[in-house]
Design an enzyme around this catalytic site. Structure first.
Site, short mmCIF file in Angstrom:
data_model
loop_
_atom_site.label_atom_id
_atom_site.label_comp_id
_atom_site.label_asym_id
_atom_site.label_seq_id
_atom_site.Cartn_x
_atom_site.Cartn_y
_atom_site.Cartn_z
N ASP A 261 34.90 41.17 43.55
CA ASP A 261 36.13 40.49 44.18
C ASP A 261 35.93 38.76 44.00
O ASP A 261 34.66 38.74 44.25
CB ASP A 261 36.55 40.31 45.37
CG ASP A 261 37.42 40.12 45.94
OD1 ASP A 261 38.85 40.03 45.77
OD2 ASP A 261 37.59 39.04 46.98
N GLU A 298 37.45 40.18 39.08
CA GLU A 298 38.22 38.85 39.42
C GLU A 298 38.45 37.74 39.27
O GLU A 298 37.60 37.65 40.21
CB GLU A 298 38.79 40.05 40.79
CG GLU A 298 40.39 39.10 41.32
CD GLU A 298 40.59 38.99 42.20
OE1 GLU A 298 42.04 38.94 42.81
OE2 GLU A 298 39.54 38.82 43.87
#
Length: 601
Positions: A261, A298
């Site tokens: 993330d 990400e």
């Protein structure tokens, strides 16, 4: 004792006893292991480490007391049966009866990812219930199931990005053995499993790492506060903790990939970035075990070095999300151009991102007010290193009402978007329910047990959307159980009307992508997009195949530029009953897409 453990340990078995080790430099005089209510003094090692070997049965509850203080959960707890504020439980992950001995993983090149949230994928909201829907994913034709975060967080419901125990599995989902059952069942069906993990911050409720040592630093800051300590004093132990977290998910749960993330918030000025350390550790583990494993990041940096191999000076991450592709598709399908979508309303923005994943590649970003990104060199990075999507948990769930594209975009236009995604040179990712144009929204929901925090989240959500003119009543209450219920998929829809028709379209596209190598090829240098005088009408060349698109409001004739001038080429997929190739030209009505290629391969 002078030796130092390399990682935190959660009750590792050694010769009939268990070795408990914990890094607790914050303790000034003592650390006690509290095992089923009995305290045992631990022995200090160098560098803030403490250790103890003691008999302990599987299922025993334990925690650590620093300097005689309250009992805290183990920072490396594998199971927290009472939630992140409770004591850890000893669990032997290596005793699970795996049946996937022959599993070697899947090839990322040509694969399709399916993102799902365990809590809303089924009515039961558990990993075991999700197993019952795996056959649907096999029939759909995807290759990798990506689970949103499962690390423990307070309460029962949430997206998972407020996790506070990075090594554990959320108990309402079924706990650690349920995750092992899910992965084993997926492998048995030929599906790989990826897991979304969060290393850039911990949630605001239940973060006990701060009590143990300098896991965070004020040298850098993130949207969630102080950054993880990756380059300051004592950062070696923090980095080792995160590297072991990456390795343990892949090793102990047989996972095939991790989605990392928001790596742009992993602030690290070290000579060797922590992402490179992750890459090295995963490559070593893959070689040791003998199966393919991937890291997917990400990142909003638009920097291809993230996915460039270490040999070429990159960080060695296998893939990264390509939000620019999503934005280009979204604007073309919806006409929305607010906020960060504004630049993607430019002429030919969609055509640009269909051929290269970064729209901003050393160009000016109006939303950021500065130049952004770096161009992708197709000779160094394959298109499969970029994960593209029409919808994701972020892009749906962060809308005011969590409305999916299917709530506002007509069937044909939505089908065109799916065709563009699933014939692209990228690694496509679907968001659960997208394949049948699910009617259910996917909203932002929480279950914070701290009353003040719960109210702060409500108020923050309302303030955010008030700037867009929405009233308090217009914004779903994230703490309301009804918000979770309305976000849960209705599986009965898959056999109904246009839902069934859309599902058939997705299945046909995925089957075509599998059977026609051109349509899954990731060589960006071979992708060519030919625009027409009519905005929104263009042809994408994919080897010997063509994807002809008309997103305009008028009929158009598009020249295909087929290598054989159209001879021997046929329509492979179309929304219309009859479409033919005539003299290398197609006639398309508004909101149409036609895939053309050789009659056989």
């Amino acid at each position: 004792m002078s030796q130092k453990p390399s990682i935190a340990s959660a009750g590792t078995r050694t010769d009939g006893a268990r070795e408990f080790t914990v890094w607790a430099p914050a303790a000034t005089t003592s650390v006690d292991l509290d095992l089923d209510g009995t305290r045992h003094p631990m022995e200090p090692l160098t560098g803030g480490w403490w250790t103890l070997r003691v008999p302990a049965e599987e299922g025993a509850r334990y925690g650590y007391s620093l300097d005689g203080g309250p009992v805290l959960p183990d920072p490396a707890a594998r199971r927290l049966p009472d939630g992140p504020h409770g004591r850890a439980q000893v669990v032997d992950l290596d005793t699970f009866p795996w049946t996937d001995a022959g599993w070697t993983g899947v090839d990322l090149q040509g694969a399709t990812i399916y993102e799902l949230h365990i809590g809303t994928f089924t009515d039961e909201g558990t990993l075991d219930a999700a197993i019952g829907r795996l056959d649907h994913l096999v029939d759909l034709g995807v290759d990798i199931v990506e689970l949103m975060p499962v690390a423990s967080f307070p309460g029962a419901h949430g997206w998972g990005y407020d996790g506070v125990a990075p090594f554990s599995v959320h108990e309402p989902y079924g706990g650690p053995t349920a995750l092992q059952r899910f992965v084993d069942a997926a492998h048995g069906r030929g599906l790989a499993v990826a897991l979304d993990v969060v290393h850039n911050h911990l949630g605001p409720d239940g973060n006990y790492l701060l009590s143990y040592g300098p896991y965070f630093t004020d040298r850098h800051h993130t949207p969630w506060g102080a950054a993880v300590n990756l380059d300051g004093p004592s950062s070696d132990e923090v980095r080792a903790y995160l590297v072991e977290n990456v390795v343990s998910w892949l090793r102990d749960y047989h996972l095939d990939a991790l989605r990392l993330d928001a790596v742009h918030e992993l602030h690290d000025d070290s000579a060797v970035h922590v992402l490179e350390s992750f890459s090295v550790a995963v490559d070593d583990l893959a070689e040791e075990i003998g199966r393919r494993m991937y890291l997917i990041a990400e990142s909003d940096r638009n920097d291809p070095r993230t996915v460039t191999s270490r040999d070429l000076g990159g960080l060695g991450i296998d893939a990264q999300w390509a939000d620019d592709v999503h934005h280009g598709l979204h604007v073309a399908l919806t006409g929305e151009s607010q906020g960060y979508y504004s630049d993607f309303a430019a002429p030919h923005a969609l055509e640009t991102v269909l051929a290269s994943p970064f729209f901003h590649a050393g160009t000016y970003s109006t939303f950021r007010g500065r130049t952004h990104g770096r161009a992708v060199d197709p000779t160094r990075v394959d298109g499969s290193a970029f994960v593209a999507s029409l919808q994701t948990h972020d892009q749906v769930g962060n809308r005011r009402s969590g409305d999916r594209l299917s709530a506002t975009v007509p069937f044909r236009r939505l089908a065109v978007g799916a065709a563009l995604l699933l014939t692209s040179p990228y690694t496509p990712m679907l968001f659960m329910g997208e394949e049948w144009a699910a009617s259910t929204p996917w909203q932002y929901f929480t279950d914070h047990t701290d009353v003040d925090l719960a109210q702060a989240v409500r108020d923050g959500r309302r303030r955010e959307f008030a700037t867009h003119g929405w009233t308090e009543e217009d914004v779903p209450d994230p703490q309301d159980a009804a918000t979770v219920r309305v976000s849960t998929l209705h599986w009965s829809e898959v056999d109904e009307g246009e839902h069934e028709r859309m599902l058939g379209w997705y299945r046909a596209l995925l089957a075509l992508r599998r059977s026609r190598p051109d349509l899954g090829a990731g060589n960006l240098a071979d992708v060519r997009v030919e625009s027409s005088p009519v905005p929104g009408a263009f042809v994408v060349a994919r080897g010997a195949h063509r994807v002809a698109v008309n997103l305009s409001d008028q009929d158009v004739d598009l020249g295909l530029g087929l290598p054989d001038g159209g001879t021997g080429s046929v329509v492979l997929l179309t929304l219309d009953a009859t479409t033919t190739v005539e003299e290398d030209t197609l006639h398309l009505t508004p909101d149409s897409v036609v895939v053309v290629g050789p009659a056989s391969e």
